[in-house]
Design an enzyme around this catalytic site. Structure first.
Site, PDB file in Angstrom:
ATOM      1  N   LYS A 116       5.513  -4.808   5.462  1.00  0.00           N
ATOM      2  CA  LYS A 116       4.961  -4.033   4.343  1.00  0.00           C
ATOM      3  C   LYS A 116       3.559  -3.543   4.686  1.00  0.00           C
ATOM      4  O   LYS A 116       3.161  -2.462   4.268  1.00  0.00           O
ATOM      5  CB  LYS A 116       4.923  -4.894   3.080  1.00  0.00           C
ATOM      6  CG  LYS A 116       6.299  -5.152   2.457  1.00  0.00           C
ATOM      7  CD  LYS A 116       6.139  -5.808   1.081  1.00  0.00           C
ATOM      8  CE  LYS A 116       7.295  -6.691   0.703  1.00  0.00           C
ATOM      9  NZ  LYS A 116       8.393  -6.057   0.001  1.00  0.00           N
ATOM     10  N   GLU A 200      -2.830  -6.645  -3.085  1.00  0.00           N
ATOM     11  CA  GLU A 200      -3.029  -5.347  -3.725  1.00  0.00           C
ATOM     12  C   GLU A 200      -3.269  -5.502  -5.212  1.00  0.00           C
ATOM     13  O   GLU A 200      -3.038  -6.561  -5.795  1.00  0.00           O
ATOM     14  CB  GLU A 200      -1.849  -4.397  -3.444  1.00  0.00           C
ATOM     15  CG  GLU A 200      -0.528  -4.853  -4.013  1.00  0.00           C
ATOM     16  CD  GLU A 200       0.631  -3.946  -3.599  1.00  0.00           C
ATOM     17  OE1 GLU A 200       0.587  -3.350  -2.502  1.00  0.00           O
ATOM     18  OE2 GLU A 200       1.586  -3.835  -4.386  1.00  0.00           O
ATOM     19  N   HIS A 235      10.244 -10.758 -10.239  1.00  0.00           N
ATOM     20  CA  HIS A 235      10.108  -9.578  -9.379  1.00  0.00           C
ATOM     21  C   HIS A 235      11.433  -9.145  -8.775  1.00  0.00           C
ATOM     22  O   HIS A 235      11.471  -8.462  -7.766  1.00  0.00           O
ATOM     23  CB  HIS A 235       9.096  -9.816  -8.255  1.00  0.00           C
ATOM     24  CG  HIS A 235       7.766 -10.280  -8.742  1.00  0.00           C
ATOM     25  ND1 HIS A 235       7.013  -9.548  -9.619  1.00  0.00           N
ATOM     26  CD2 HIS A 235       7.077 -11.422  -8.506  1.00  0.00           C
ATOM     27  CE1 HIS A 235       5.901 -10.201  -9.884  1.00  0.00           C
ATOM     28  NE2 HIS A 235       5.931 -11.347  -9.229  1.00  0.00           N
ATOM     29  N   ARG A 293      18.167   0.520   4.297  1.00  0.00           N
ATOM     30  CA  ARG A 293      19.571   0.091   4.225  1.00  0.00           C
ATOM     31  C   ARG A 293      20.152   0.624   2.921  1.00  0.00           C
ATOM     32  O   ARG A 293      19.439   1.247   2.130  1.00  0.00           O
ATOM     33  CB  ARG A 293      19.626  -1.436   4.195  1.00  0.00           C
ATOM     34  CG  ARG A 293      18.723  -1.990   3.093  1.00  0.00           C
ATOM     35  CD  ARG A 293      18.874  -3.457   2.867  1.00  0.00           C
ATOM     36  NE  ARG A 293      17.748  -4.008   2.145  1.00  0.00           N
ATOM     37  CZ  ARG A 293      17.598  -4.017   0.839  1.00  0.00           C
ATOM     38  NH1 ARG A 293      18.511  -3.471   0.067  1.00  0.00           N
ATOM     39  NH2 ARG A 293      16.534  -4.549   0.278  1.00  0.00           N
TER      40      ARG A 293
END
Ligand code: ADP
Ligand code: ADP
Ligand code: MG
Length: 667
Positions: A116, A200, A235, A293
């Site tokens: 990421k 973040e 999440h 994917r």
């Protein structure tokens, strides 16, 4: 087109791929672990090969073995599904080196999006908007803490190599940063073998809106519009839909173009999803990650575009151009997907395991689709994702799709393990979801209404349960009579008590609120059923196998009844009620002691021991952390006391129900 492909996956996605391959006349090779020897995907494929023991590392993650099987069977390509090896660049490269087509992007694209952090650095250069944060290589905890302070709390710590919501921690205050960082790193290392994180800004009321992209080997890239996956727990997605409610044509195009730019920046080929987080306050959207994917929720896109994305994948993988251009793609109607999981919403969605003793599903049609890898009698094991099925519905608009979803969920009958079906039904019916004003906090905000804890059975439900029991008793007595030597014996007279007006039957059920006594009096062909102070006039109209037609004070309705061990499962009023039958004299009311159990809730690995022998602990103090299935579970002290003995150390595997710690409590 290929003649034969291997599907390097299991469960619903393996079945999904086999379905399209069959339609295209492509032969299929399935693979399986010992735990999956009788699984649906194994039976659907033309042939199936054993990989090894249940653990993914000993089976579905054995890249070399998969390539060997492809070679031996003459499979020209491998479809990796999602999860497992689907985003493993080494596997993609190994396929290529072996002359087998990997049905997915080039290894270099997977590598570019695999981390990421690295992906964010790349996207920054491609001018794709990012959430303010730190995604550098320096992982010094003090530096990360300073970066968090600079970004401003709340912040989100994410595992760079992460996925499936693992290794993700929200930090509200600077004080909690160090401990949350350690926890995120621990989860990241255990799940991905890499403890690198990024930090973040945590957006407080965002939406998850993602774009389905598709690129071919000839430089064409299109987007198949968006999916809104804001309704999440831990999440992770629970409900997904397409198109996103309230999306304007201008924003759709802007996000679609940005997603295609992201794909082009990494030389993408095949199906991919660019995930954005959308600030509901400003309408601004930021790149979150790209999943290289096919995505779990791809069916909603198929429903609104009328396209088969697995077919697209196969065509692109063998070099054909994209089947449609951007200007010919259209959105038709609205689609919703609900993920039906074996999990317990009342226990923070703790994954559940067990046997699907009963699994009855709504009827499928052009508008109702079920993607599943299990059938009645199968086990949901601790080794793999506890998803039972994906229920996907289509409607001409969102309200129509919602109605269809509500109806289909109400038709599910699952007995044998805990599921989220009622929770999904409550969420779909909730005004906050129905209005389309969704954000990722929806479930947490309406938790009390969506997950009513300890739902006590209503008098109506108890009355139906009593009628079911009476029908059952009568039926059993009837069976005994027809099989006994002396049909006139009074002991065999099923209707005996019915003849005497004064006779009543006392029944006892137990639900989450305790002992529920029900008194049934026979009156004029029906019953008066007494529950505490309440009296209900009831009539049993019909009792067929598993179904009751009843009249409750003038209201006629049907209930489905399933007997499982000593439980009575009642499906009525759109809900699944579980009542235990018991005899207060024989069974007593044994105190339930699992509230603060120091036992492992399921098989797992000890990842942290937080106390030492001899240490005094307070009630609720975390003692031990267990990694099981997809998450960490903290076992806390049920009461204040002294730690007598630690029975397991970090790294040890434990079985379900294993006592983890001995505690001398003061009570
Ligand atoms: P993400 O959650 O990463 O944004 P998806 O919604 O497509 O993406 O979910 C994919 C997740 O499903 C993976 O993170 C993985 O943990 C999980 N998974 C992996 N293999 C399987 C499988 N065979 N069946 C069901 N789920 C799986
Ligand atoms: P995963 O690989 O597990 O899918 P993602 O980066 O896609 O990880 O994030 C998963 C979910 O976490 C998102 O769908 C969103 O709900 C939430 N999330 C991610 N980043 C943020 C953020 N900066 N602020 C608020 N929520 C976020
Ligand atoms: Mg994601």
């Amino acid at each position: 087109m290929f003649d034969k492909i291997l599907i390097a996956n299991r469960g619903e996605i393996a079945c999904r791929v086999i379905h399209t391959a069959r339609q295209l006349g492509i032969r299929t090779v399935a693979v399986y672990s010992e735990a999956d020897a009788a699984a649906r995907h194994v039976k659907l494929a033309d042939e199936a090969w054993l990989l090894g023991p249940a653990a993914p590392k000993a089976s579905y993650l054995l890249g070399d073995k998969l390539i060997d099987i492809a070679r031996q069977t003459g499979a020209q390509a491998i479809h990796p599904g999602y999860g497992f090896l689907s985003e493993n660049e080494d596997f993609a490269a190994a396929c290529e080196a072996a002359g087998i087509v990997f049905i997915g992007p080039p290894a270099s694209s997977i590598a570019a999006m695999g981390s990421k952090s690295a992906a964010k650095q790349l996207m920054e250069r491609a001018q794709v908007p990012l959430v303010p944060g730190y995604h550098g290589d320096d992982q010094d905890p003090a530096l990360l803490a300073r970066e968090a302070a600079r970004i401003g709390f709340p912040v989100l710590i994410k595992a760079s190599a992460g996925g499936g919501g693992k290794g993700m921690k929200i930090v509200e205050h600077a004080d909690d940063f160090a401990s949350q960082l350690a926890s995120a790193q621990r989860e990241a290392l255990a799940s991905f073998g890499d403890d690198k994180v990024l930090v973040e800004k945590y957006l407080t009321k965002p939406r998850h809106v993602e774009i389905q992209v598709f690129a071919d080997q000839h430089g064409q890239c299109v987007y198949l519009f968006e999916r809104d996956c804001s309704v999440q727990r831990r999440h992770q997605k629970v409900l997904e839909e397409a198109p996103a409610p309230g999306m304007s044509e201008a924003q759709r195009q802007q996000m679609g173009d940005t997603a295609c730019n992201a794909a082009k920046a990494i030389g993408y080929v095949g199906a991919g999803t660019v995930e954005f987080i959308l600030d509901t306050l400003t309408g601004a959207f930021y790149f979150m990650e790209m999943n290289t994917r096919l995505q779990v929720e791809h069916p909603v896109t198929e429903m609104i575009t009328g396209q088969d994305l697995v077919e697209w994948q196969l065509r692109v993988a063998c070099g054909e151009p994209l089947p449609l251009s951007q200007s010919t793609l259209r959105i038709h109607g609205h689609a919703l997907e609900a993920r039906i999981y074996a999990e317990d919403p009342t226990k923070d969605f703790l994954p559940a395991i067990g046997k699907l003793q009963v699994l009855r599903t709504p009827a499928t049609s052009a508008q109702v689709r079920i993607d599943s890898g299990v059938v009645e009698g199968d086990e949901i094991s601790p080794y793999y994702d506890p998803m039972i099925a994906k229920l996907i519905v289509w409607g001409e608009d969102r309200p129509a799709a919602l109605r269809r979803m509500r109806q289909a969920l109400a038709e599910y009958r699952i007995v044998g393990l805990t599921t989220n079906v009622d929770f999904l039904a409550a969420t779909v019916a909730h005004p906050a979801f129905a209005s389309g004003d969704v954000d990722t906090g929806l479930i947490a905000r309406h938790r009390a209404e969506l997950i009513p804890d300890a739902l006590a059975a209503s008098p109506q439900v108890l009355a139906i349960a009593a009628l079911a029991e009476l029908a059952n008793i009568a039926q059993m007595a009837e069976q005994r009579r027809t099989h006994s030597d002396d049909p006139t014996s009074p002991w065999n007279d099923a209707a005996g008590w019915r003849l005497n007006e004064a006779t009543h039957v006392e029944l006892h059920f137990r639900d989450t609120s305790g002992d529920r006594a029900v008194l049934a009096h026979y009156r004029n062909g029906g019953f008066i059923i007494e529950i505490a102070e309440e009296k209900i006039m009831c009539e049993l109209l019909q009792a067929t196998d598993g179904q009751l037609r009843v009249n409750l004070a003038g209201r006629q309705l049907t209930a489905d009844i399933i007997h499982h061990e000593n439980e009575l499962h009642l499906f009525v009023f759109g809900q699944h009620h579980i009542l235990q039958r018991f005899d207060p004299v024989l069974d007593g009311l044994d105190e339930q002691d699992d509230a603060g159990s120091l036992r492992a809730p399921m098989p797992g690995t000890v990842v942290a021991v937080l106390v030492a022998a001899g240490q005094p602990v307070e009630k609720g103090q975390p003692l031990i952390v267990l990694e099981a299935m997809k998450m960490e579970h903290t076992i806390a002290a049920p009461a204040a006391g002294l730690v007598a003995e630690l029975l397991y150390q970090v790294g040890e595997r434990v079985n379900e129900g294993t006592e983890l710690i001995l505690l001398n409590t003061e009570t």
